[in-house]
Write a protein that holds these residues in place. Structure first.
Motif, PDB file in Angstrom:
ATOM      1  N   PHE A   1      65.350  23.540  46.178  1.00 23.87           N
ATOM      2  CA  PHE A   1      66.797  23.603  46.372  1.00 23.87           C
ATOM      3  C   PHE A   1      67.203  22.692  47.528  1.00 23.87           C
ATOM      4  CE2 PHE A   1      70.124  25.925  48.895  1.00 23.87           C
ATOM      5  CZ  PHE A   1      71.206  25.604  48.085  1.00 23.87           C
ATOM      6  N   GLY A   2      66.473  22.776  48.634  1.00 24.25           N
ATOM      7  CA  GLY A   2      66.776  21.938  49.786  1.00 24.25           C
ATOM      8  C   GLY A   2      66.621  20.463  49.481  1.00 24.25           C
ATOM      9  N   ALA A   3      65.542  20.112  48.775  1.00 21.83           N
ATOM     10  CA  ALA A   3      65.304  18.712  48.428  1.00 21.83           C
ATOM     11  C   ALA A   3      66.418  18.160  47.537  1.00 21.83           C
ATOM     12  CB  ALA A   3      63.952  18.564  47.739  1.00 21.83           C
ATOM     13  N   SER A   4      66.972  19.009  46.673  1.00 17.00           N
ATOM     14  CA  SER A   4      68.044  18.564  45.769  1.00 17.00           C
ATOM     15  C   SER A   4      69.327  18.233  46.532  1.00 17.00           C
ATOM     16  CB  SER A   4      68.325  19.640  44.713  1.00 17.00           C
ATOM     17  OG  SER A   4      68.978  20.776  45.291  1.00 17.00           O
ATOM     18  N   LEU A   5      69.498  18.827  47.707  1.00 15.09           N
ATOM     19  CA  LEU A   5      70.688  18.569  48.518  1.00 15.09           C
ATOM     20  C   LEU A   5      70.434  17.556  49.618  1.00 15.09           C
ATOM     21  CD1 LEU A   5      71.932  22.257  49.006  1.00 15.09           C
ATOM     22  CD2 LEU A   5      72.956  20.535  47.517  1.00 15.09           C
TER      23      LEU A   5
ATOM     24  N   THR B   1      63.672  14.691  50.830  1.00 13.70           N
ATOM     25  CA  THR B   1      62.481  15.300  51.429  1.00 13.70           C
ATOM     26  C   THR B   1      62.735  16.724  51.921  1.00 13.70           C
ATOM     27  OG1 THR B   1      62.981  14.491  53.663  1.00 13.70           O
ATOM     28  CG2 THR B   1      61.721  13.029  52.208  1.00 13.70           C
ATOM     29  N   GLY B   2      64.000  17.076  52.171  1.00 18.22           N
ATOM     30  CA  GLY B   2      64.316  18.391  52.709  1.00 18.22           C
ATOM     31  C   GLY B   2      64.159  18.488  54.211  1.00 18.22           C
ATOM     32  N   ARG B   3      63.943  17.361  54.876  1.00 17.46           N
ATOM     33  CA  ARG B   3      63.711  17.414  56.326  1.00 17.46           C
ATOM     34  C   ARG B   3      64.993  17.741  57.099  1.00 17.46           C
ATOM     35  NH1 ARG B   3      61.581  11.864  58.383  1.00 17.46           N
ATOM     36  NH2 ARG B   3      60.461  11.865  56.410  1.00 17.46           N
ATOM     37  N   ASP B   4      66.160  17.671  56.442  1.00 14.80           N
ATOM     38  CA  ASP B   4      67.429  17.939  57.118  1.00 14.80           C
ATOM     39  C   ASP B   4      68.076  19.243  56.654  1.00 14.80           C
ATOM     40  OD1 ASP B   4      67.779  16.942  54.595  1.00 14.80           O
ATOM     41  OD2 ASP B   4      69.302  15.451  55.120  1.00 14.80           O
TER      42      ASP B   4
ATOM     43  N   ARG C   1      75.046  32.514  35.839  1.00 14.98           N
ATOM     44  CA  ARG C   1      73.961  33.051  36.659  1.00 14.98           C
ATOM     45  C   ARG C   1      74.479  34.205  37.506  1.00 14.98           C
ATOM     46  NH1 ARG C   1      69.283  32.212  34.925  1.00 14.98           N
ATOM     47  NH2 ARG C   1      68.616  33.004  36.963  1.00 14.98           N
ATOM     48  N   MET C   2      73.620  35.237  37.660  1.00 15.01           N
ATOM     49  CA  MET C   2      73.996  36.372  38.490  1.00 15.01           C
ATOM     50  C   MET C   2      73.732  36.119  39.970  1.00 15.01           C
ATOM     51  SD  MET C   2      72.392  39.252  35.959  1.00 15.01           S
ATOM     52  CE  MET C   2      72.688  40.677  37.007  1.00 15.01           C
ATOM     53  N   GLU C   3      72.681  35.357  40.274  1.00 11.17           N
ATOM     54  CA  GLU C   3      72.281  35.164  41.674  1.00 11.17           C
ATOM     55  C   GLU C   3      72.816  33.845  42.221  1.00 11.17           C
ATOM     56  OE1 GLU C   3      69.381  32.326  39.957  1.00 11.17           O
ATOM     57  OE2 GLU C   3      70.466  34.094  39.276  1.00 11.17           O
ATOM     58  N   LEU C   4      73.115  33.858  43.540  1.00  9.70           N
ATOM     59  CA  LEU C   4      73.477  32.635  44.248  1.00  9.70           C
ATOM     60  C   LEU C   4      72.266  32.023  44.934  1.00  9.70           C
ATOM     61  CD1 LEU C   4      76.896  33.442  45.960  1.00  9.70           C
ATOM     62  CD2 LEU C   4      76.463  31.548  44.402  1.00  9.70           C
ATOM     63  N   ARG C   5      71.250  32.813  45.160  1.00  7.29           N
ATOM     64  CA  ARG C   5      70.039  32.336  45.839  1.00  7.29           C
ATOM     65  C   ARG C   5      69.456  31.096  45.167  1.00  7.29           C
ATOM     66  NH1 ARG C   5      67.129  37.739  44.574  1.00  7.29           N
ATOM     67  NH2 ARG C   5      69.022  38.074  43.373  1.00  7.29           N
ATOM     68  N   PRO C   6      68.800  30.199  45.947  1.00  6.13           N
ATOM     69  CA  PRO C   6      68.538  30.198  47.389  1.00  6.13           C
ATOM     70  C   PRO C   6      69.796  29.921  48.212  1.00  6.13           C
ATOM     71  CG  PRO C   6      66.973  28.794  46.213  1.00  6.13           C
ATOM     72  CD  PRO C   6      68.097  29.090  45.268  1.00  6.13           C
ATOM     73  N   TYR C   7      69.682  30.207  49.533  1.00 11.41           N
ATOM     74  CA  TYR C   7      70.782  29.978  50.461  1.00 11.41           C
ATOM     75  C   TYR C   7      70.366  29.009  51.561  1.00 11.41           C
ATOM     76  CZ  TYR C   7      73.352  34.047  48.615  1.00 11.41           C
ATOM     77  OH  TYR C   7      74.036  34.928  47.820  1.00 11.41           O
ATOM     78  N   ILE C   8      71.346  28.227  52.027  1.00  5.49           N
ATOM     79  CA  ILE C   8      71.131  27.347  53.172  1.00  5.49           C
ATOM     80  C   ILE C   8      71.189  28.183  54.446  1.00  5.49           C
ATOM     81  CG2 ILE C   8      72.058  25.424  54.506  1.00  5.49           C
ATOM     82  CD1 ILE C   8      73.362  24.431  51.885  1.00  5.49           C
ATOM     83  N   VAL C   9      70.183  28.039  55.302  1.00  5.82           N
ATOM     84  CA  VAL C   9      70.201  28.672  56.620  1.00  5.82           C
ATOM     85  C   VAL C   9      70.806  27.718  57.642  1.00  5.82           C
ATOM     86  CG1 VAL C   9      68.794  29.631  58.501  1.00  5.82           C
ATOM     87  CG2 VAL C   9      68.242  30.174  56.117  1.00  5.82           C
ATOM     88  N   SER C  10      70.365  26.472  57.613  1.00  5.49           N
ATOM     89  CA  SER C  10      70.930  25.440  58.484  1.00  5.49           C
ATOM     90  C   SER C  10      70.729  24.094  57.813  1.00  5.49           C
ATOM     91  CB  SER C  10      70.263  25.460  59.868  1.00  5.49           C
ATOM     92  OG  SER C  10      68.874  25.199  59.754  1.00  5.49           O
ATOM     93  N   ALA C  11      71.616  23.165  58.118  1.00  5.82           N
ATOM     94  CA  ALA C  11      71.523  21.839  57.505  1.00  5.82           C
ATOM     95  C   ALA C  11      72.436  20.887  58.254  1.00  5.82           C
ATOM     96  CB  ALA C  11      71.911  21.901  56.023  1.00  5.82           C
ATOM     97  N   SER C  12      72.326  19.610  57.911  1.00  2.95           N
ATOM     98  CA  SER C  12      73.204  18.597  58.498  1.00  2.95           C
ATOM     99  C   SER C  12      74.640  18.857  58.047  1.00  2.95           C
ATOM    100  CB  SER C  12      72.761  17.205  58.052  1.00  2.95           C
ATOM    101  OG  SER C  12      72.911  17.066  56.638  1.00  2.95           O
ATOM    102  N   ASP C  13      75.590  18.328  58.794  1.00  2.00           N
ATOM    103  CA  ASP C  13      77.008  18.521  58.460  1.00  2.00           C
ATOM    104  C   ASP C  13      77.321  18.005  57.058  1.00  2.00           C
ATOM    105  OD1 ASP C  13      77.465  19.661  60.911  1.00  2.00           O
ATOM    106  OD2 ASP C  13      78.232  17.824  61.844  1.00  2.00           O
TER     107      ASP C  13
END
Length: 511
Positions: A339-343, A348-351, A382-394
């Motif tokens: 999920f992180g890599a897609s955003l 890479t998901g490093r941000d 879909r019933m679920e929203l998960r995964p969720y962002i905890v922190s990320a770039s603006d």
């Protein structure tokens, strides 16, 4: 200059660590693996400076493996023979893979990458592993399913015992049983298995290779050691920060509903950026978030870069097979990474740091894909929203405004605090009705006079109130399903309804 490089790694670590359904065994097994892959164990085992000397032979250790250098191939081979023989003798059932390769290259980074690839190839070619099982006449342990006479009756190595104590709050006793974590048969009998893994760590190692391609071998070794050591200490410090936050929430009475016998969080694995701990079920999600946020404040002392990480949380009953729970936590962590890599801007998901979780109420399934099939509505949403962002770039936060952990927390706390106050039974029934899709859910909420929940949940948390519509007679938008950045419609309130009884939020001031 030729280098005789040697890499050692324990194979199937998780299988060994979680071979028992007893928490104390899992903790001890993890400590054993950390001990046998340490330079201190090698020095004690070999006890011959001509074959192994910690200062001369260590290149670096971290990420579940250790790299050494020797002057001659014969010396390296003799070292591997002695160490692997002693490991098998001390701890039956542990498989250690090793590769010994001479290198003469100006590109030291490529040497180490090639060494890693050869070790992986060797592991993939193993057709089978053979260990003496049972002769059919021994008493079998019902927990481990192994003959009792063949089990390792080992204690935690002293070095790892010291680390374990240092990472545990001094004012609380460490839990050695799942029931010691604070669950209650009448309130909640769940535990949460949390797996956290650093993002894009391989890319950072490659960057370190590139930056130091012209460095001398000795300087490069030093940088690798510093980089690896900083990762280990930073992740351990994040764990301590998380336990400090738990302590504060115990002391301020926020966790008074927990039946706390001993500290409700127990470390199992802290090996570099590979983390696993178990908690009382109701605080597992918040503990994972606390860890990730604490980690995000750390800077690696060598490459001067911060960290992003993803977490998977499996919330299961205490009697649930622990190895399956850990596997599920790993799958959830992997899903959060995808999920992180897609955003992520560079893929890479490093941000971005993200989490995913699952609350297991009964049926055991093999894959997360099978589990999530049950979360599709009859009308294809879909019933679920998960995964969720905890922190990320603006930039990422502006891209995905819905699937943020802060939104989930606001919503579930509002439900629990009865700021969104409806009959508990009807709210739980809504959780089931959401499976039927948007039209059926809207009809249910209207018939049961719950339609305001869509306004209070969606408009109050996932979308700012449009002030120009207030008192205009136009009416405010009400939604039970929202469209996320991936162009999928998802239920805005399901995650909060599902986690209602298995979630306690930490005090906001402590975040």
């Amino acid at each position: 200059m030729e280098h005789i490089l040697t890499m050692l790694e324990v194979s199937q670590k998780q299988s060994y660590i979680f071979s028992s359904n007893k928490l104390k065994d899992n903790i001890t097994n993890s400590a054993v693996i950390a001990w046998i892959m340490s330079p201190e164990y090698f020095q004690k085992t070999v006890n011959d400076e001509k074959i192994f000397d910690m200062e001369k032979n260590l290149v670096y250790s971290g990420g579940g493996h250790i790299v050494l250098e020797f002057k001659e191939t014969a010396q390296a081979v003799e070292f591997v023979k002695r160490v692997t023989y002693q490991i098998h003798k001390d701890y039956a059932g542990i498989d250690v893979f090793a590769v010994v390769e001479p290198y003469d290259s100006d590109n030291l980074g490529e040497c180490l990458k090639d060494l890693t690839a050869k070790l992986e190839l060797k592991k993939s070619r193993r057709l089978a592993a053979f260990h003496q099982g049972t002769f059919g006449i021994e008493k079998i342990n019902s927990t481990t399913l192994k003959p009792e006479c063949c089990e390792n009756k080992c204690e935690m190595p002293k070095q790892e015992e010291k680390t374990d104590r240092e990472l545990s709050p001094q004012d609380y006793e460490r839990a050695m049983k799942f029931e010691d974590l604070g669950g209650s048969r009448n309130e909640s009998n769940f535990i949460a298995v949390v797996h956290i893994d650093g993002n894009a760590m391989g890319k950072r190692v490659e960057a370190l290779y590139t930056q130091n391609k012209n460095a001398s071998w000795e300087d490069y070794k030093k940088k690798l050691r510093n980089f690896s050591s900083s990762i280990d200490s930073d992740f351990k410090e994040a764990y301590r920060d998380m336990t400090d936050e738990v302590c504060k929430n115990i002391e301020n009475g926020n966790l008074k509903t927990l039946n706390i016998k001993k500290f409700p969080v127990r470390r199992i694995i802290t090996a570099g950026d590979d983390i696993c701990f178990v908690t009382e079920g109701r605080i597992g999600i918040e503990c994972a978030v606390s860890f990730i946020r604490a980690l995000g404040k750390k800077i690696n002392s060598e490459d001067k870069t911060g960290y992003a990480a993803c977490g998977g949380i499996a919330v299961v009953h205490q009697k649930y097979p622990f190895y399956k729970a850990y596997e599920l936590a790993e799958m959830l962590c992997s899903n959060a990474k995808k999920f992180g890599a897609s955003l992520s801007e560079d893929g890479t998901g490093r941000d971005i740091s993200a989490i995913d979780w699952h609350i297991e109420f009964g049926e055991i399934k093999d894959t997360l894909e099978e589990i999530r099939q049950d979360y599709q509505t009859l009308d294809g949403k879909r019933m679920e929203l998960r995964p969720y962002i905890v922190s990320a770039s603006d930039k990422i936060m502006k891209k995905e405004t819905i699937r943020r952990y802060e939104n989930f927390k606001k919503l579930i706390l509002a439900i629990q605090d009865e700021k969104i106050a409806y009959a508990r039974g009807k709210m739980k029934e809504l959780r089931t009705v959401l499976k039927e899709g948007e039209t059926a859910s809207a009809s249910f909420t209207k018939f049961n006079k719950l339609d305001e929940i869509a306004l209070e949940g969606y408009q109050g948390i996932y979308k700012e109130v449009s002030t120009d519509k207030i008192a205009s007679g136009q009416g405010l938008e009400r939604k039970l399903f929202v469209r996320t950045q991936d162009n999928v419609e998802r239920a805005a309130i399901f995650d909060a309804l599902e986690a209602w009884d298995t979630y306690i939020g930490f005090e906001e001031a402590e975040q």
